[in-house]
Write a protein that holds these residues in place. Structure first.
Motif, PDB file in Angstrom:
ATOM      1  N   ILE A   8       0.843  -1.199   0.000  1.00  0.00           N
ATOM      2  CA  ILE A   8       0.000   0.000   0.000  1.00  0.00           C
ATOM      3  C   ILE A   8       0.877   1.248   0.000  1.00  0.00           C
ATOM      4  N   LEU A   9       0.517   2.215  -0.824  1.00  0.00           N
ATOM      5  CA  LEU A   9       1.220   3.504  -0.824  1.00  0.00           C
ATOM      6  C   LEU A   9       0.300   4.565  -0.229  1.00  0.00           C
ATOM      7  N   VAL A  10       0.775   5.258   0.799  1.00  0.00           N
ATOM      8  CA  VAL A  10       0.012   6.354   1.401  1.00  0.00           C
ATOM      9  C   VAL A  10       0.697   7.660   1.022  1.00  0.00           C
ATOM     10  N   ILE A  11      -0.093   8.646   0.591  1.00  0.00           N
ATOM     11  CA  ILE A  11       0.476   9.942   0.206  1.00  0.00           C
ATOM     12  C   ILE A  11       0.152  10.986   1.275  1.00  0.00           C
ATOM     13  N   GLY A  12       1.182  11.677   1.736  1.00  0.00           N
ATOM     14  CA  GLY A  12       0.985  12.748   2.713  1.00  0.00           C
ATOM     15  C   GLY A  12       2.018  12.690   3.821  1.00  0.00           C
ATOM     16  N   ASN A  13       2.008  13.658   4.695  1.00  0.00           N
ATOM     17  CA  ASN A  13       3.041  13.716   5.742  1.00  0.00           C
ATOM     18  C   ASN A  13       2.529  14.215   7.087  1.00  0.00           C
ATOM     19  N   GLY A  14       1.227  14.097   7.338  1.00  0.00           N
ATOM     20  CA  GLY A  14       0.680  14.637   8.591  1.00  0.00           C
ATOM     21  C   GLY A  14       0.258  13.562   9.572  1.00  0.00           C
ATOM     22  N   GLY A  15      -0.442  14.007  10.623  1.00  0.00           N
ATOM     23  CA  GLY A  15      -0.954  13.092  11.632  1.00  0.00           C
ATOM     24  C   GLY A  15      -2.002  12.163  11.048  1.00  0.00           C
ATOM     25  N   ARG A  16      -2.816  12.701  10.135  1.00  0.00           N
ATOM     26  CA  ARG A  16      -3.834  11.867   9.475  1.00  0.00           C
ATOM     27  C   ARG A  16      -3.169  10.703   8.753  1.00  0.00           C
ATOM     28  N   GLU A  17      -2.079  10.995   8.032  1.00  0.00           N
ATOM     29  CA  GLU A  17      -1.414   9.937   7.266  1.00  0.00           C
ATOM     30  C   GLU A  17      -0.742   8.931   8.199  1.00  0.00           C
ATOM     31  N   HIS A  18      -0.218   9.416   9.332  1.00  0.00           N
ATOM     32  CA  HIS A  18       0.358   8.464  10.288  1.00  0.00           C
ATOM     33  C   HIS A  18      -0.729   7.515  10.786  1.00  0.00           C
ATOM     34  N   ALA A  19      -1.911   8.070  11.066  1.00  0.00           N
ATOM     35  CA  ALA A  19      -3.014   7.221  11.540  1.00  0.00           C
ATOM     36  C   ALA A  19      -3.426   6.223  10.445  1.00  0.00           C
ATOM     37  N   LEU A  20      -3.450   6.661   9.202  1.00  0.00           N
ATOM     38  CA  LEU A  20      -3.815   5.744   8.097  1.00  0.00           C
ATOM     39  C   LEU A  20      -2.781   4.617   7.984  1.00  0.00           C
ATOM     40  N   VAL A  21      -1.506   4.985   8.060  1.00  0.00           N
ATOM     41  CA  VAL A  21      -0.431   3.981   7.965  1.00  0.00           C
ATOM     42  C   VAL A  21      -0.558   2.982   9.125  1.00  0.00           C
ATOM     43  N   TRP A  22      -0.746   3.505  10.319  1.00  0.00           N
ATOM     44  CA  TRP A  22      -0.855   2.668  11.539  1.00  0.00           C
ATOM     45  C   TRP A  22      -2.008   1.681  11.421  1.00  0.00           C
ATOM     46  N   LYS A  23      -3.156   2.184  10.940  1.00  0.00           N
ATOM     47  CA  LYS A  23      -4.342   1.320  10.845  1.00  0.00           C
ATOM     48  C   LYS A  23      -4.194   0.314   9.688  1.00  0.00           C
TER      49      LYS A  23
END
Ligand code: AMP
Length: 430
Positions: A8-23
């Protein structure tokens, strides 16, 4: 649904993206998570790759080189630039709305006219194409008046004017570019609504919708909702925010008509539709639509999600969103954003951060990184919003207390956070 493990590739660099990566990493079907460009905390949990979310060519180059099975876009800018259309053209699977559908967020005038066409409840408004038109339209409003620049402004293009003179001057500043740095081609005037704000997000596959749990954001920098607007200083989510009848009302009168309306206008909407609402005495009204997950609501909401986020994302892409898609914990959650001193004005970056390990060891606490970098095993501040300290507990008061206990353990020079995240929900119960 395939049983193969995915990249999976996640685009972005904020807290939201950290939460998406974590989940996403919790999904048994994910074998690897990549993130462009990520941040200090994300790099501990995903492979971070260089690239600029404002530059589609750089994102396409990463996708071409690494061949992700699915790409998940965090911020609105790449969506409004047409990243989904570009990926589709190349046969790549990506989660989110097309450029035409992302107009719901990218253009406030489009969104207002769309809501009027589809009888979606929203504040009275006027779209003005010039200062002259704006002055004339002011005659039809009573004060206070909300003045909004058309186009993306990261939550900073909105002025609540107490007088008509103030509204005229804000509008003039938006047209000239003095207020936001770039001249607005259109300015929207709106009736000022009163009530509690609510973030209501749904997942859609273009036809059907599945609601996520509701949450409340805290946009102002200071306690008691004072001072300038920010990207968000905290959020909480709890079952008691709205009951099931209200969820159904919001789905039937806001989310479904919006998704059906976009389809009928030839701009099918897939992805997350964020409905920013004001719960007024006249009923819920839409303040804005966003075409992606909110920040910091995502941190609070994903903390309560018990089902597989990847399954939900695939259901949106493959057209099989259904009611039973999400499972939620009945626990409440709270995210406290720790910002750099001076934010949302100027601030100094590069301050060493300590106490992260200690805070992360607390049960049911997750520290999401936003503006951080990692060097030689140490974390440093690198943005206005630095961390989103998120906790869950069966009772909201305990989730709040736990988030603050963790936030106190984290130290960097001039750190600032609001002390009243979630406090309004506790007060309204007594
Ligand atoms: P928006 O970007 O349109 O969501 O506006 C940002 C913030 O401005 C909202 O979260 C509200 O706090 C406030 N706001 C926007 N529109 C209105 C309105 N019509 N009445 C009262 N407050 C508003």
């Amino acid at each position: 649904m395939s049983s193969e493990k995915m990249k999976i590739l996640v685009i972005g660099n904020g807290g939201r993206e950290h939460a998406l990566v974590w989940k996403l990493r919790q999904s048994p079907r994910v074998k690897q998570v990549l993130c462009v460009p990520g941040n200090g905390g994300i790099c501990e949990e995903a492979t971070c790759l260089p690239g600029d979310p404002r530059n589609l060519e750089s994102l396409l180059a990463v996708a071409h080189q690494h061949q992700p099975d699915i790409t998940v876009v965090g911020p609105e800018l790449p969506l409004s630039l047409g990243i989904v259309d570009e990926f589709h053209r190349r046969g790549l699977r990506i989660f989110g709305p097309t450029q035409a559908a992302a107009q719901l967020e990218a253009s406030k005038s489009f969104a207002k006219e769309f809501m009027q066409r589809h009888q979606i409840p929203t504040a009275h408004y006027a779209v003005c194409a010039s200062e002259d038109e704006l002055r004339k339209s002011l005659g039809f409003f009573s004060t206070p008046i909300v003045v909004k620049a058309d186009g993306l402004a990261a939550g900073k293009g909105v002025v609540v004017a107490r007088t008509k003179e103030e509204a005229a001057s804000a509008g003039a500043g938006m047209f000239s570019g003095r207020l936001l740095g770039v001249p607005a081609t259109k300015v929207v005037l709106e009736e000022c609504l009163r009530g509690e704000e609510l973030s209501f997000l749904v997942l859609s596959d273009g036809d059907r919708v599945a609601p996520l749990v509701a949450s409340q954001d805290h946009k102002r920098i200071g306690e008691g909702d004072t001072g300038p607007n920010t990207g968000g200083m905290g959020a909480y989510s709890t079952d008691s925010l709205i009951d099931q009848n209200m969820v159904e009302w919001l789905v039937n009168h806001i989310a479904r008509p919006a998704i059906a309306g976009m389809k009928s206008e030839g701009a099918e909407y897939r992805g997350v539709l964020y409905c920013g609402l004001m719960m007024t005495a006249r009923g819920p009204m839409v303040l804005e639509f966003n075409c992606r997950f909110g920040d910091p609501e995502t941190q609070a909401v994903l903390m309560r999600m018990e089902s597989d986020l990847l399954e939900a994302i695939e259901a949106s892409i493959e057209g099989r969103v259904s009611d039973g898609l999400f499972h939620w914990s009945h626990d409440a959650s709270c995210c406290v954003v720790i910002a750099s001193g001076g934010y949302p004005g100027s601030f100094v970056s590069g301050k060493p951060i300590s106490g992260l390990d200690q805070a992360s060891r607390l049960a049911n606490v997750k520290v999401f990184h936003a503006g951080t970098t990692r060097r030689d095993g140490m974390f440093y501040t690198s943005g206005g919003r630095v961390l989103g300290v998120t906790a869950r507990a069966p009772r909201l008061e305990d989730a709040i207390a736990r988030a603050y206990t963790a936030a106190e353990m984290i130290r960097f020079e001039d750190k600032h956070y609001r002390k009243d995240i979630g406090a309004r929900a506790l007060k309204s119960r007594v």
